[in-house]
Every structure is written in C-alpha cells, then in structure tokens.
Design a protein around this motif. Sequence first.
Motif, PDB file in Angstrom:
ATOM      1  N   ALA A   1      -2.000  -6.998  -1.013  1.00  0.00           N
ATOM      2  CA  ALA A   1      -1.170  -6.739  -2.188  1.00  0.00           C
ATOM      3  C   ALA A   1      -1.641  -5.491  -2.932  1.00  0.00           C
ATOM      4  N   ASP A   2      -2.939  -5.227  -2.894  1.00  0.00           N
ATOM      5  CA  ASP A   2      -3.528  -4.038  -3.507  1.00  0.00           C
ATOM      6  C   ASP A   2      -4.397  -3.345  -2.462  1.00  0.00           C
ATOM      7  N   PRO A   3      -4.685  -2.054  -2.649  1.00  0.00           N
ATOM      8  CA  PRO A   3      -5.524  -1.354  -1.670  1.00  0.00           C
ATOM      9  C   PRO A   3      -6.829  -2.101  -1.417  1.00  0.00           C
ATOM     10  N   LEU A   4      -7.173  -2.247  -0.143  1.00  0.00           N
ATOM     11  CA  LEU A   4      -8.378  -2.982   0.247  1.00  0.00           C
ATOM     12  C   LEU A   4      -9.284  -2.053   1.041  1.00  0.00           C
ATOM     13  N   LYS A   5     -10.353  -1.611   0.401  1.00  0.00           N
ATOM     14  CA  LYS A   5     -11.323  -0.726   1.033  1.00  0.00           C
ATOM     15  C   LYS A   5     -12.354  -1.555   1.784  1.00  0.00           C
ATOM     16  N   LEU A   6     -12.731  -1.108   2.969  1.00  0.00           N
ATOM     17  CA  LEU A   6     -13.827  -1.751   3.686  1.00  0.00           C
ATOM     18  C   LEU A   6     -15.134  -1.274   3.067  1.00  0.00           C
ATOM     19  N   ALA A   7     -15.673  -2.092   2.170  1.00  0.00           N
ATOM     20  CA  ALA A   7     -16.905  -1.762   1.463  1.00  0.00           C
ATOM     21  C   ALA A   7     -17.677  -3.046   1.227  1.00  0.00           C
ATOM     22  N   GLY A   8     -18.981  -3.013   1.471  1.00  0.00           N
ATOM     23  CA  GLY A   8     -19.767  -4.232   1.348  1.00  0.00           C
ATOM     24  C   GLY A   8     -19.404  -5.193   2.463  1.00  0.00           C
ATOM     25  N   LYS A   9     -19.032  -6.427   2.104  1.00  0.00           N
ATOM     26  CA  LYS A   9     -18.651  -7.433   3.103  1.00  0.00           C
ATOM     27  C   LYS A   9     -17.202  -7.855   2.887  1.00  0.00           C
ATOM     28  N   VAL A  10     -16.425  -7.771   3.943  1.00  0.00           N
ATOM     29  CA  VAL A  10     -15.030  -8.222   3.918  1.00  0.00           C
ATOM     30  C   VAL A  10     -14.850  -9.180   5.087  1.00  0.00           C
ATOM     31  N   ASP A  11     -14.337 -10.373   4.811  1.00  0.00           N
ATOM     32  CA  ASP A  11     -14.117 -11.310   5.911  1.00  0.00           C
ATOM     33  C   ASP A  11     -12.676 -11.783   5.940  1.00  0.00           C
ATOM     34  N   PHE A  12     -12.232 -12.093   7.158  1.00  0.00           N
ATOM     35  CA  PHE A  12     -10.850 -12.469   7.432  1.00  0.00           C
ATOM     36  C   PHE A  12     -10.850 -13.811   8.158  1.00  0.00           C
ATOM     37  N   GLY A  13     -10.141 -14.776   7.597  1.00  0.00           N
ATOM     38  CA  GLY A  13     -10.000 -16.075   8.233  1.00  0.00           C
ATOM     39  C   GLY A  13      -8.533 -16.413   8.419  1.00  0.00           C
ATOM     40  N   VAL A  14      -8.236 -17.147   9.483  1.00  0.00           N
ATOM     41  CA  VAL A  14      -6.869 -17.604   9.753  1.00  0.00           C
ATOM     42  C   VAL A  14      -6.967 -19.083  10.089  1.00  0.00           C
ATOM     43  N   TYR A  15      -6.543 -19.931   9.150  1.00  0.00           N
ATOM     44  CA  TYR A  15      -6.675 -21.367   9.385  1.00  0.00           C
ATOM     45  C   TYR A  15      -5.755 -22.143   8.455  1.00  0.00           C
ATOM     46  N   ASP A  16      -5.435 -23.361   8.876  1.00  0.00           N
ATOM     47  CA  ASP A  16      -4.669 -24.300   8.066  1.00  0.00           C
ATOM     48  C   ASP A  16      -5.651 -25.016   7.143  1.00  0.00           C
ATOM     49  N   PRO A  17      -5.534 -24.871   5.820  1.00  0.00           N
ATOM     50  CA  PRO A  17      -6.509 -25.500   4.923  1.00  0.00           C
ATOM     51  C   PRO A  17      -6.518 -27.019   5.005  1.00  0.00           C
TER      52      PRO A  17
END
Length: 221
Positions: free
Chosen positions: A133-149
């Motif tokens: 939704a807003d600019p997302l810079k790869l800085a520090g730690k960024v993690d991506f998950g794909v799952y049904d909560p």
Amino acid sequence: MRPFSRTTVPAAAMLAGFALASPALAHPHIFAEARLDVVVSPQGDVSSLRHLWRFDDLFSSTVLLEFDANSDLKLDDAELAEVSKTVFDSIGEFDYFQVVRSNDKPVAMKPPANLMANYDDGQLIILFESEPADPLKLAGKVDFGVYDPTFYTAIDFVEDANMSIDNLPDGCDRAVIRPDPDEALAQNQSTLTEAFFNDPAGTDYGNIFATKLEITCNGQG
C-alpha cells in the motif's frame, strides 16, 4: 480458505460453519502447493508479490462439481470467472493470506487488481499479484508469509526455491524459515485453549507453522 459455493455468504458465517470442535480436528482440510515471487525495483523497493497456488485433487474436484454449471466436467471461462470472484471475496478479509512485516511492523498490502483461476490436469490453480500500500524499502529485516491464519488451508512451499526474490540488492541475504512443528506446538501450548478450538477464525494459528521468506539487509533499517 473454506469450501465455497456460488451462493454468496458472509465470510464470518462461512467460517463459523467449519469451526473446529476439538484439538483432534485442528489440522488443515485443504492443501495447496504454492510459489511466491517477490519483485524488487532497481531502487530496492518491493514492487509486488506474485502468487501461484495449486490445490489438491480432492478440493479441486469439489470446486469442479460446484461450479460446472453446464455439467460438461470442465470449467469454461465464465465458470472460472465465477470461481475467481468467489475466491477473491472469500479470502479478502484475511488479506489474501499475505503477511508482510518490515522490522517487525506490519506492512499493508493492496488487494490484488485481478485474481485468476485456472483448472489444469485436475487441479485448481489460483494466480494473483499484489502491491504494498505504501513504498516498501528492503532495509533491516523484511519477511513474507503466505498462510491461512485459521489453519484450515495449508499453503505449502515444497522447495525453498518456491519462495524467490528478484533483483535482491547487494548487502541483502535471503533465507527460508521453516518452523519445526513439534517445537512450534511446545512453544505455543498455552495459546491452544478451548477458545481457539471453538473459534479458530479468531486466532492466528497458521502463523505457528507458516514457512516464511526472510530478507535481511546489513547496515540498513
């Protein structure tokens, strides 16, 4: 994702109909092999997440029977469009099973502009692309998950290569994190209460077992 029908029902009601009644039933009922491609711009911003989910034969057969309006044992373009709309509506309140965090802070994602359904070799395939939704810079730690909560659907990345990132900047490392199920259960035993089993939709149970793509950029953040 819950089994769905062409008759639209509120997501909350749909979830309530499949609430788990006991700890013995707290396991996935639908399975999908997935691929995630993180697209990064030359400037080091995350441009989009590209998703591909290939569902198990049993669930795919259920979808075929439910949406095959003309009973020809295949899904034509109009029927696939109806599948796409139903999936889009069903998982929207769960952010399309996407969980992105930047330095431990949640990152909002736009709804996908288009979600496509295909039926190939007896399996339902879902494809879509979403943007931060807003600019997302790869800085520090960024993690991506794909799952049904709610843990009703298991999104499985069979190989580490199925969680990829394009144009990884210099100074950044990629890692695929796979929690050990026994350790995850032991560490979260106190949260697995009767309230969870009565209302799994109100928890983030899927996060306990979710495979995640972690990007760490040294000297940034």
